[in-house]
Design an enzyme around this catalytic site. Structure first.
Site, PDB file in Angstrom:
ATOM      1  N   LYS A  64       0.924  -1.150   0.033  1.00  0.00           N
ATOM      2  CA  LYS A  64      -0.131  -0.049  -0.176  1.00  0.00           C
ATOM      3  C   LYS A  64       0.816   1.147  -0.049  1.00  0.00           C
ATOM      4  O   LYS A  64       1.377   1.820   1.006  1.00  0.00           O
ATOM      5  CB  LYS A  64      -0.940   0.063   1.243  1.00  0.00           C
ATOM      6  CG  LYS A  64      -2.295   0.728   1.117  1.00  0.00           C
ATOM      7  CD  LYS A  64      -2.316   2.216   0.823  1.00  0.00           C
ATOM      8  CE  LYS A  64      -1.828   2.930   2.028  1.00  0.00           C
ATOM      9  NZ  LYS A  64      -1.616   4.436   1.501  1.00  0.00           N
ATOM     10  N   GLU A 104       9.741   2.049  10.756  1.00  0.00           N
ATOM     11  CA  GLU A 104      10.806   3.071  10.695  1.00  0.00           C
ATOM     12  C   GLU A 104      10.142   4.387  10.433  1.00  0.00           C
ATOM     13  O   GLU A 104       9.440   4.852   9.500  1.00  0.00           O
ATOM     14  CB  GLU A 104      11.707   2.850   9.136  1.00  0.00           C
ATOM     15  CG  GLU A 104      12.656   1.721   9.316  1.00  0.00           C
ATOM     16  CD  GLU A 104      13.198   1.352   7.989  1.00  0.00           C
ATOM     17  OE1 GLU A 104      12.899   1.748   6.963  1.00  0.00           O
ATOM     18  OE2 GLU A 104      14.018   0.122   8.173  1.00  0.00           O
ATOM     19  N   CYS A 117      14.026  11.073   6.271  1.00  0.00           N
ATOM     20  CA  CYS A 117      14.063  10.698   7.697  1.00  0.00           C
ATOM     21  C   CYS A 117      15.395  10.869   8.473  1.00  0.00           C
ATOM     22  O   CYS A 117      15.530  11.267   9.752  1.00  0.00           O
ATOM     23  CB  CYS A 117      13.539   9.075   7.801  1.00  0.00           C
ATOM     24  SG  CYS A 117      14.609   7.958   6.832  1.00  0.00           S
ATOM     25  N   GLU A 128       9.579  17.097  14.140  1.00  0.00           N
ATOM     26  CA  GLU A 128      10.071  16.796  12.976  1.00  0.00           C
ATOM     27  C   GLU A 128       9.569  17.871  11.972  1.00  0.00           C
ATOM     28  O   GLU A 128       7.925  17.605  11.788  1.00  0.00           O
ATOM     29  CB  GLU A 128       9.750  15.322  12.720  1.00  0.00           C
ATOM     30  CG  GLU A 128      10.438  14.878  11.214  1.00  0.00           C
ATOM     31  CD  GLU A 128      10.000  13.570  10.851  1.00  0.00           C
ATOM     32  OE1 GLU A 128       8.732  13.294  10.804  1.00  0.00           O
ATOM     33  OE2 GLU A 128      10.953  12.975  10.442  1.00  0.00           O
TER      34      GLU A 128
HETATM   35  P1  NAD Z   1       2.382   8.765   7.055  1.00  0.00           P
HETATM   36  O1  NAD Z   1       2.831   8.069   8.548  1.00  0.00           O
HETATM   37  O2  NAD Z   1       1.641   9.823   7.061  1.00  0.00           O
HETATM   38  O3  NAD Z   1       1.988   7.764   6.085  1.00  0.00           O
HETATM   39  C1  NAD Z   1       2.814   6.469   5.513  1.00  0.00           C
HETATM   40  C2  NAD Z   1       1.948   5.381   5.012  1.00  0.00           C
HETATM   41  O4  NAD Z   1       1.023   5.192   5.980  1.00  0.00           O
HETATM   42  C3  NAD Z   1       0.963   5.955   3.995  1.00  0.00           C
HETATM   43  O5  NAD Z   1       1.125   5.006   2.918  1.00  0.00           O
HETATM   44  C4  NAD Z   1      -0.239   5.946   4.629  1.00  0.00           C
HETATM   45  O6  NAD Z   1      -1.492   6.210   3.692  1.00  0.00           O
HETATM   46  C5  NAD Z   1      -0.333   5.215   5.563  1.00  0.00           C
HETATM   47  N1  NAD Z   1      -1.224   5.207   6.779  1.00  0.00           N
HETATM   48  C6  NAD Z   1      -1.659   6.324   7.297  1.00  0.00           C
HETATM   49  N2  NAD Z   1      -2.420   6.115   8.168  1.00  0.00           N
HETATM   50  C7  NAD Z   1      -2.430   4.792   8.216  1.00  0.00           C
HETATM   51  C8  NAD Z   1      -3.271   4.127   9.160  1.00  0.00           C
HETATM   52  N3  NAD Z   1      -4.131   4.443  10.108  1.00  0.00           N
HETATM   53  N4  NAD Z   1      -2.888   2.576   8.924  1.00  0.00           N
HETATM   54  C9  NAD Z   1      -2.363   2.089   7.976  1.00  0.00           C
HETATM   55  N5  NAD Z   1      -1.562   2.922   7.174  1.00  0.00           N
HETATM   56  C10 NAD Z   1      -1.641   4.198   7.428  1.00  0.00           C
HETATM   57  O7  NAD Z   1       4.078   9.323   6.786  1.00  0.00           O
HETATM   58  P2  NAD Z   1       4.390  10.306   5.320  1.00  0.00           P
HETATM   59  O8  NAD Z   1       3.911  11.445   5.888  1.00  0.00           O
HETATM   60  O9  NAD Z   1       3.844   9.719   3.943  1.00  0.00           O
HETATM   61  O10 NAD Z   1       5.920  10.275   5.543  1.00  0.00           O
HETATM   62  C11 NAD Z   1       6.793  10.899   6.126  1.00  0.00           C
HETATM   63  C12 NAD Z   1       7.238  10.265   7.251  1.00  0.00           C
HETATM   64  O11 NAD Z   1       7.947   9.198   7.011  1.00  0.00           O
HETATM   65  C13 NAD Z   1       8.244  11.313   8.155  1.00  0.00           C
HETATM   66  O12 NAD Z   1       7.855  11.264   9.531  1.00  0.00           O
HETATM   67  C14 NAD Z   1       9.437  10.418   8.092  1.00  0.00           C
HETATM   68  O13 NAD Z   1      10.439  10.507   8.961  1.00  0.00           O
HETATM   69  C15 NAD Z   1       9.128   9.097   7.875  1.00  0.00           C
HETATM   70  N6  NAD Z   1      10.215   8.306   7.216  1.00  0.00           N
HETATM   71  C16 NAD Z   1      11.131   7.373   8.154  1.00  0.00           C
HETATM   72  C17 NAD Z   1      12.000   6.850   7.421  1.00  0.00           C
HETATM   73  C18 NAD Z   1      12.735   5.768   8.220  1.00  0.00           C
HETATM   74  O14 NAD Z   1      13.545   5.068   7.923  1.00  0.00           O
HETATM   75  N7  NAD Z   1      12.605   5.864   9.518  1.00  0.00           N
HETATM   76  C19 NAD Z   1      12.249   6.897   6.195  1.00  0.00           C
HETATM   77  C20 NAD Z   1      11.387   7.443   5.229  1.00  0.00           C
HETATM   78  C21 NAD Z   1      10.285   8.341   6.001  1.00  0.00           C
END
Ligand code: NAD
Length: 503
Positions: free
Chosen positions: A191, A266, A300, A397
Site C-alpha cells: 500500500k 521506520e 528521515c 520533525e
Molecule cells: P504517514 O505516516 O502519514 O504515511 C505513511 C503511510 O502510512 C502512507 O502509505 C499512509 O497512507 C499510511 N497510513 C496512514 N495512516 C494509516 C493507518 N491508520 N493505517 C495504516 N496505514 C496508514 O507518513 P508520510 O507523511 O507519508 O511520510 C513521512 C514520514 O515518514 C516522516 O515522519 C519520516 O521521518 C518518515 N520516514 C521514516 C523513514 C525511516 O527509515 N525511519 C524513512 C522515510 C520516511
C-alpha cells in the site's frame, strides 16, 4: 533544447498512459479498478496540475489482495532459491533499463530533484541485487550441540506480509522493504502513499514482467485510514513493514493488536549533527548542508538540528548562511536544481507554519523563511539560528529544507541537547578527537551514527532507529529476522535419561 525541456518532453511520453487510463490496482497479477469504483487524484507539486486518477482501494480490495497473497504463498515459498534469485535479478535489470522513466515520474509526482532521484532509481535496483544474492542462504540456520541433543535452527518465511510506504523517495523505500520480503519467500500486499502512486505502479509492473508469479506481489492504492488500516488488521497478513510518521506507527500497532501482528517500524527523526571546534569544519559544513537540504529535507535521516560549539559558531554560521542562500531551488526535472517543491499543500502548510513558530519562540530566521513563487509548493531553504533546545523548531520533525542551529559550550551539554528529543534515528558527529568520538557515540541515542561523514548507506549494515524513531532493523540479515520465523529442531544424540513419572 535545455536539459529541463528534454526531461519535460520525455516525461510527457512516460505519463501519457497514466493520464489516459489512470492507475489501477494490481491484484493477483491482474490490473483492476477499485472494487467499489472509487478514484482519487494525484497532482504535481510543481504547479498543482493533475497527473492522473488513481484507484481508491478500500477494505474489499485489500481482502482480495490478501487472498491472492495467501494463495500464492506456498508455491513462492517452495520455489527453488535459485529460481527466486533469478527473478529478483531480472527485476533489478528492468529497473536499471527504466531508471530514467522512474526518476522523471518520481520527480514530477513528489517534487524531488532529478539529480538525486536518478540515483534513487539505481539504488532501488541495487536493493534487489543485494537481496537476490542472499536468497540462497536466507533459510540457513545454526547447528547448536548440547550434550544430549543436536539443535538445528532453520528459518522459514513468515507468510504474506503488508508493506506500507510513505511519499518521500517512495520508489527507493518500496524496493528496500519489498526486495528482502521476496528474498525471504514472503508474498506481499503493498500500500503505497496516496501522494506518490506513480513509481509504485511501475515497480509492480516490472516485477510481473520479470516473471514473478501472480499473487506474489499485490499493489493496492488508497488512503491510510481505509486501505492501510484494513491491511494492518487483516488476519492473513502476518506482519507489517511500515515506513512513515511515528504517530501512524502507533496507530498501526493498535490496529494490528487483535491479530498479534508482527511490526517493523521506520519512523520519524529529529537528527542532530554535532560539530566540535576541533573538527574539519569545511567538511562538516558540506555534510550538514547536504544532509538537510538534499531531497528537499523530506528525508528521515536528515540532520535537522545543527549543534555547533560556541567557539566556532559565529564563523560557521556566516559560511552556512552564504551557502544556504545560494542553494538552487527550481523545477525538479532541471538537473541543476538542488531543492524542488514540497510534496503537497498539506505538507507545505505544515513546513511553512514553522516560520512563525520559530519567531514566536524567539529564534531568528537567518535564511529563507518564505515561499518561492505563487504556484506549486516551493520553499526557500531555511536556517533558524539562536534556537534553544526546548523550542518547537528544535523538538519537532518539520520534514522540509529547514535547519535549526543550536549552540553549545561543552561536550556534556551537546550530549544532553542531542538526546533531549523524543526521536533517535540517526546522528552525525564531527570531531578529530578519537576518544571524544568514541565517548560521544557510546552515549548518543540513535540507531545509526556517522562520525566525520554524511549518511552513506551500506546495505549490509543495520538501518533503523531507537525511541520514537522505530522498532526493528533493515539491511543484511536483519531484514530476514523480520520476514522469517526461526525454528529450532532438536535431535536426540542417543538414549539420554528421560525423567520418568508414574513409574
Ligand atoms: P504517514 O505516516 O502519514 O504515511 C505513511 C503511510 O502510512 C502512507 O502509505 C499512509 O497512507 C499510511 N497510513 C496512514 N495512516 C494509516 C493507518 N491508520 N493505517 C495504516 N496505514 C496508514 O507518513 P508520510 O507523511 O507519508 O511520510 C513521512 C514520514 O515518514 C516522516 O515522519 C519520516 O521521518 C518518515 N520516514 C521514516 C523513514 C525511516 O527509515 N525511519 C524513512 C522515510 C520516511
Amino acid at each position: 533544447m535545455s536539459d529541463l525541456q528534454t526531461h519535460i518532453s520525455k516525461l510527457e511520453g512516460y505519463v501519457h498512459r497514466f493520464k489516459t487510463s489512470g492507475i489501477e490496482n494490481l491484484i493477483d497479477g491482474e490490473s483492476r479498478p477499485a472494487a467499489k469504483g472509487g478514484k482519487f487524484e494525484t497532482s504535481s507539486p510543481v504547479d498543482n496540475s493533475l497527473i492522473c486518477e488513481v484507484a481508491k482501494g478500500e477494505a474489499s480490495d485489500i481482502d482480495d489482495a490478501a487472498a491472492a497473497a495467501k494463495a500464492a504463498f506456498p508455491a513462492w515459498r517452495d520455489m527453488p532459491a535459485k529460481e527466486r534469485k533469478a527473478i529478483l535479478i531480472r527485476i533489478a535489470e528492468l529497473i536499471e533499463e527504466r531508471a530514467e522513466e522512474i526518476a522523471l515520474c518520481e520527480c514530477w509526482d513528489t517534487g524531488q530533484a532529478f539529480r538525486f532521484m536518478s540515483k534513487a532509481a539505481l539504488r532501488g535496483a541495487a536493493n534487489f541485487r543485494f537481496f537476490a544474492d542472499k536468497v540462497t542462504s536466507a533459510r540457513d540456520g545454526q547447528n547448536l550441540q548440547s550434550p544430549t541433543l543436536m539443535n538445528v535452527t532453520t528459518r522459514t518465511p513468515i507468510g504474506p506480509v503488508g508493506i506500507i510506504t510513505p511519499w518521500n523517495t517512495p520508489f527507493m523505500l518500496s524496493t528496500w522493504k519489498i526486495a528482502p520480503a521476496l528474498a525471504a519467500g514472503c508474498t506481499i500486499v503493498h500500500k503505497p502513499a496516496e501522494f506518490s502512486p506513480l513509481t509504485a505502479r511501475i515497480l509492480a509492473e516490472i516485477a510481473h514482467e520479470a516473471g514473478l508469479p501472480k499473487g506474489v506481489w499485490n499493489l493496492v492504492n488508497g488512503f491510510g485510514e481505509e486501505a492501510g488500516k484494513r491491511l494492518t488488521e487483516h488476519p492473513d497478513i502476518k506482519a507489517i513493514a511500515f515506513v512513515g510518521e511515528s504517530r501512524t506507527g502507533s496507530l498501526i500497532m493498535k490496529q494490528g493488536a487483535d491479530t498479534l501482528k508482527r511490526v517493523h517500524f521506520e519512523l520519524g527523526g529529529k537528527n542532530p549533527v554535532v560539530v566540535f571546534d576541533d573538527a574539519d569544519l569545511d567538511r562538516a559544513l558540506d555534510a550538514a548542508i547536504f544532509m538537510i537540504y538534499s531531497l528537499n529535507g523530506e528525508r528521515c535521516t536528515s540532520s535537522s538540528r545543527l549543534l555547533i560549539q560556541k567557539s566556532v559558531a559565529k564563523d560557521f554560521q556566516k559560511k552556512l548562511i552564504e551557502r544556504v542562500n545560494k542553494i538552487r531551488v527550481g523545477h525538479p526535472l532541471d538537473p541543476k536544481t538542488e531543492v524542488g517543491p514540497l510534496i503537497h499543500e498539506e505538507h507545505f502548510n505544515k513546513v511553512t507554519s514553522y516560520f512563525d513558530i520559530a519567531k514566536e519562540d524567539g529564534a531568528t530566521i537567518a535564511a529563507g523563511g518564505k515561499r518561492i513563487g505563487d504556484k506549486g509548493y516551493f520553499v526557500a531553504p531555511t536556517l533558524v539560528t539562536n534556537a534553544k533546545a526546548q523550542m518547537r523548531v528544535a523538538q519537532e520533525e518539520i520534514f522540509g529544507p529547514f535547519l535549526t542551529m543550536i549552540e553549545f559550550d561543552t561536550e556534556e551539554e551537546a550530549l544532553e541537547i542531542a538526546n533531549g528529543v523524543e526521536y533517535g534515528l540517526s546522528g552525525y558527529v564531527w570531531t578529530n578527537d578519537l576518544t571524544r568520538a568514541i565517548r560521544f557515540t557510546e552515549k548518543l541515542e540513535a540507531g545509526m551514527i556517522w562520525v566525520n561523514s554524511e549518511n552513506v548507506r551500506h546495505l549490509p549494515s543495520p538501518f533503523g532507529g531507537v525511541k520514537a524513531s522505530g522498532i526493528g532493523r533493515d539491511g543484511g540479515d536483519w531484514s530476514f529476522e523480520f520476514y522469517m520465523e526461526q525454528k529450532n529442531i532438536a535431535f536426540a544424540l542417543g538414549d539420554h535419561a528421560i525423567p520418568r513419572l508414574g513409574v
